[in-house]
Design a protein around this motif. Structure first.
Motif, PDB file in Angstrom:
ATOM      1  N   ARG A 401       1.075  -0.589  -0.047  1.00 43.28           N
ATOM      2  CA  ARG A 401      -0.317  -0.077   0.051  1.00 43.28           C
ATOM      3  C   ARG A 401       0.778   1.173   0.177  1.00 43.28           C
ATOM      4  N   VAL A 402       2.125   1.623   0.768  1.00 42.70           N
ATOM      5  CA  VAL A 402       2.304   2.442   0.986  1.00 42.70           C
ATOM      6  C   VAL A 402       3.514   2.592  -0.702  1.00 42.70           C
ATOM      7  N   LEU A 403       3.664   1.817  -1.495  1.00 45.28           N
ATOM      8  CA  LEU A 403       4.806   1.673  -2.540  1.00 45.28           C
ATOM      9  C   LEU A 403       3.575   1.940  -3.383  1.00 45.28           C
ATOM     10  N   LEU A 404       2.098   1.992  -3.080  1.00 46.63           N
ATOM     11  CA  LEU A 404       0.463   2.415  -4.311  1.00 46.63           C
ATOM     12  C   LEU A 404       0.847   3.790  -4.414  1.00 46.63           C
ATOM     13  N   TYR A 405       0.307   4.256  -2.805  1.00 47.18           N
ATOM     14  CA  TYR A 405       0.393   5.369  -2.748  1.00 47.18           C
ATOM     15  C   TYR A 405       1.704   5.971  -3.329  1.00 47.18           C
ATOM     16  N   GLN A 406       2.355   5.663  -3.137  1.00 52.42           N
ATOM     17  CA  GLN A 406       4.448   6.637  -4.223  1.00 52.42           C
ATOM     18  C   GLN A 406       4.065   6.396  -5.429  1.00 52.42           C
ATOM     19  N   SER A 407       3.844   5.461  -6.219  1.00 51.16           N
ATOM     20  CA  SER A 407       3.517   5.583  -7.318  1.00 51.16           C
ATOM     21  C   SER A 407       2.369   6.195  -8.105  1.00 51.16           C
ATOM     22  N   LEU A 408       1.117   5.913  -7.334  1.00 49.00           N
ATOM     23  CA  LEU A 408       0.468   7.571  -7.285  1.00 49.00           C
ATOM     24  C   LEU A 408       0.615   8.185  -7.643  1.00 49.00           C
ATOM     25  N   VAL A 409       1.204   9.132  -6.674  1.00 54.83           N
ATOM     26  CA  VAL A 409       1.508  10.580  -6.349  1.00 54.83           C
ATOM     27  C   VAL A 409       2.589  11.089  -7.871  1.00 54.83           C
ATOM     28  N   VAL A 410       3.748  10.865  -7.994  1.00 52.18           N
ATOM     29  CA  VAL A 410       4.407  10.378  -9.246  1.00 52.18           C
ATOM     30  C   VAL A 410       3.607  10.551  -9.874  1.00 52.18           C
ATOM     31  N   LEU A 411       2.870   9.134 -10.613  1.00 57.83           N
ATOM     32  CA  LEU A 411       2.177   9.161 -11.831  1.00 57.83           C
ATOM     33  C   LEU A 411       1.863  10.330 -11.600  1.00 57.83           C
ATOM     34  N   VAL A 412       0.656  10.982 -10.790  1.00 59.02           N
ATOM     35  CA  VAL A 412       0.138  11.947 -11.335  1.00 59.02           C
ATOM     36  C   VAL A 412       0.297  13.267 -11.296  1.00 59.02           C
ATOM     37  N   VAL A 413       1.559  13.796 -10.739  1.00 61.77           N
ATOM     38  CA  VAL A 413       2.546  14.394 -10.480  1.00 61.77           C
ATOM     39  C   VAL A 413       2.644  14.726 -12.573  1.00 61.77           C
ATOM     40  N   VAL A 414       3.773  13.530 -13.090  1.00 58.95           N
ATOM     41  CA  VAL A 414       3.821  13.275 -14.523  1.00 58.95           C
ATOM     42  C   VAL A 414       2.755  13.393 -15.561  1.00 58.95           C
TER      43      VAL A 414
END
Length: 619
Positions: A401-414
């Motif tokens: 779940r932690v990596l999921l939130y990190q991935s979603l934040v980076v993907l949204v910024v991208v």
């Protein structure tokens, strides 16, 4: 030089020493469009004529620029075979498509062989390009964008996000194949309007394959439909498809005041109309497959005949209440139940032991009981065609779940930088954003074995793109694309002035659509941008309708073949990586009719709005 300055270059010959110089062929007129200090660009031109070898030749240059203008010139005599270089380029393209259609060798090798042959032809006719020049022909922005997004998608897949999206897809589609295709297609069309459609397909392909796996559907039809709609949706804005990005950033077009909002308005309306037409076409073309899938879901035992190579007798004491009839035939035994018909064939004199024979009938009874239970359930209460959603929720869960939130934040910024980077003038193009996102996510994820991530990069797709770029640039150097543009301009110039706008829109649309289907639409669009600007100036045609026509024709024409658009190539490459290859013919059967339907729809749409209602007909 000031905007609008003209430069003319003519080839002259002198038959005798001290004699008069006469013009050979037609003059070369160049419109100078760059206004920033230090800007320069390269133009190639071929002078036609047959001067005698003993005659002297010279190039005479003149300009109406009001200030000094530096330039350099290089002249190269061409061999006699140069007269047939367009024919040679066409034959090379036919060879490449023949190899791809019949799948004689993998697509990557086809692109590499085609690029090699095209380079040999260009070297013989013109001059062998240096390795430095050859490397610049590869569009590294596209390659780096794909690489960065592939790694980010792999990190995101390790969190279980795609499995979670699969569950949502099953719930909202109810397991109905057409609802699933329509839901995914509409979703990817909308997303592709705001995010590069190549990136959309990178994110969507894993979800599609998982959804089809749960529903026991072949993923190829679903992937083809979503790829087609991604190309149509990508045509809606200036950032959705690579051809639009090229057009909206071309100086000759932006200098006319054509900006992102205006471009998006006109292309968005046409994209919505074509998306609706495409969905209707896909529904019609998939009607037989959808009927088969629904019959199979409703009565799985009646679709296939299971044939086994053994001889079996019917033990009466093992027949259950579900076995209604067993009949011996010349070829073996036929078992019948209320909902199933099972044929067991014998081969030679081989026989089956009693234990296996009994197990066969027990499983037959279990199958029949399950069918009766499924049919007795209220269809509205049945989750996703009888799929056990409780078991799937336990299997398809978020693993990190932690990596999921990190991935979603980076993907949204991208994604936000993809869309607003040019508006905010951040000077970060798409590949830089993808590369920074990839590096940030790798650091945040704490991935120690980067080699493990690189193993999941679709290197074959990246190599195919690199070879394809070299192939298309070589064909462009052999004047194939220029010849297409010249034929369009020549045909339009021969029409009466009052009808030129209508003819220009129709001809440019269909030529762009058909050319983009067989020639990658990125180099085609880059070559046609100066053509339409020059055509608007020389033939007194409004530029804006030509811009929308080129953008829509190039983007939607990419649906014609599997290598017509970058999203198609990415979809085919990832599908093959997952073990579900998409052939050229399979894509052509769906993509080409949709492309023709889109061209017909756009023809009526463009003629109705622009020459018909006179919208944007001033400049």
């Amino acid at each position: 030089p000031p905007l609008g300055s003209q430069m003319q270059i003519v080839l002259q010959e002198q038959q005798t020493p001290g004699g008069n110089w006469t013009v050979v062929g037609s003059p070369w007129n160049i419109t100078l469009r760059h206004t920033h200090t230090g800007d320069y660009y390269r133009r190639d031109h071929r002078f036609t004529g047959t001067p005698e070898p003993s005659h002297a030749l010279r190039l005479w240059c003149s300009s109406n620029a009001s200030e000094p203008m530096p330039f350099s010139m290089y002249a190269l005599p061409l061999p006699a075979i140069a007269e047939y270089e367009v024919v040679i380029a066409g034959l090379i393209l036919i060879m490449v498509y023949t190899l791809i259609i019949f799948e004689l060798i993998p697509r990557v090798l086809v692109a590499m062989v085609g690029a090699t042959v095209a380079l040999v032809a260009y070297s013989v006719i013109h001059k062998r390009p240096s390795l430095e020049t050859l490397v610049t022909w590869i569009d590294y922005e596209t390659v780096i964008l794909l690489f960065g997004m592939m790694v980010m998608v792999q990190i995101l897949s390790n969190t279980g996000a795609f499995e979670k999206v699969t569950l949502y897809g099953l719930v909202h589609s109810g397991g109905d194949p057409w609802k699933l295709i329509a839901l995914l297609s509409i979703g990817v069309a909308i997303t592709s309007a705001f995010l590069d459609n190549v990136t959309c397909m990178l994110l969507l392909v894993p979800v599609c394959i998982r959804l089809c796996g749960v529903l026991h559907l072949p993923p190829q039809p679903v992937l083809i439909a979503t790829a087609v709609l991604s190309n149509i949706g990508g045509a809606a804005t200036g950032v959705g498809d690579p051809p639009n990005i090229i057009i909206i950033n071309y100086d000759g077009i932006t200098s006319k005041g054509i900006a992102f909002p205006e471009f998006t308005l006109h292309c968005f309306l046409a994209s919505v109309v074509c998306s609706c037409v495409a969905l209707i076409q896909i529904r019609f073309m998939y009607r037989h497959q959808l009927a088969e899938w629904r019959v199979r879901d409703a009565n799985p035992g009646s679709v296939e005949r299971r044939r086994s190579s053994f001889d079996v007798e019917v033990p009466k004491d093992k027949q259950t209440h579900t076995l209604l009839k067993a009949r011996r035939t010349q070829n073996g035994i036929v078992y019948r139940t209320q909902h199933m018909r099972l044929e067991v064939y014998k081969v030679g004199t081989s026989r089956v032991k009693d234990a296996f024979r009994n197990a066969l009938l027990v499983h037959l009874a279990i199958f029949e009981d399950r069918i009766q239970e499924t049919q007795s359930t209220n269809p509205r209460e049945r989750p996703a065609q009888g799929i056990d959603m409780t078991a799937l929720r336990g299997q398809y869960r978020i693993r990190n779940r932690v990596l999921l939130y990190q991935s979603l934040v980076v993907l949204v910024v991208v994604v936000l930088l993809f869309f607003f980077g040019s508006v905010l003038h951040l000077h970060l193009n798409l590949p830089w954003v993808a590369l920074l996102g990839f590096m940030t996510l790798v650091i945040l994820s704490g991935e120690e074995e980067v080699e493990h991530l690189l193993e999941h990069v679709e290197w074959g797709t990246l190599l195919f793109f690199a070879a394809l770029f070299i192939l298309m640039h070589a064909l462009e150097k052999l004047s194939l694309i220029k010849w297409i543009g010249d034929q369009v301009v020549e045909l339009i110039a021969g029409v009466e002035p009052e009808s030129r706008t209508v003819v220009a829109i129709v001809l440019l649309l269909w030529v762009s659509g058909l050319a983009s289907a067989f020639i990658d639409n990125i180099p085609y669009t880059a070559a046609m941008c100066p053509v339409i600007v020059q055509m608007a100036d020389d033939l007194d045609i409004p530029l804006r309708p030509l811009v929308w026509t080129l953008a829509l024709g190039a983007c939607l024409g990419g649906n014609g073949t599997i290598i017509g658009a970058s999203a198609n190539v990415v979809t085919a490459g990832l599908s093959q990586q997952y073990g579900h290859p998409i052939s050229f013919v399979d894509f052509f059967k769906v993509g080409f009719p949709v492309m023709i339907g889109s061209m017909i729809t756009l023809t009526g749409w463009l003629l109705l709005l622009y020459p018909g209602f006179g919208w944007c007909m001033t400049v």
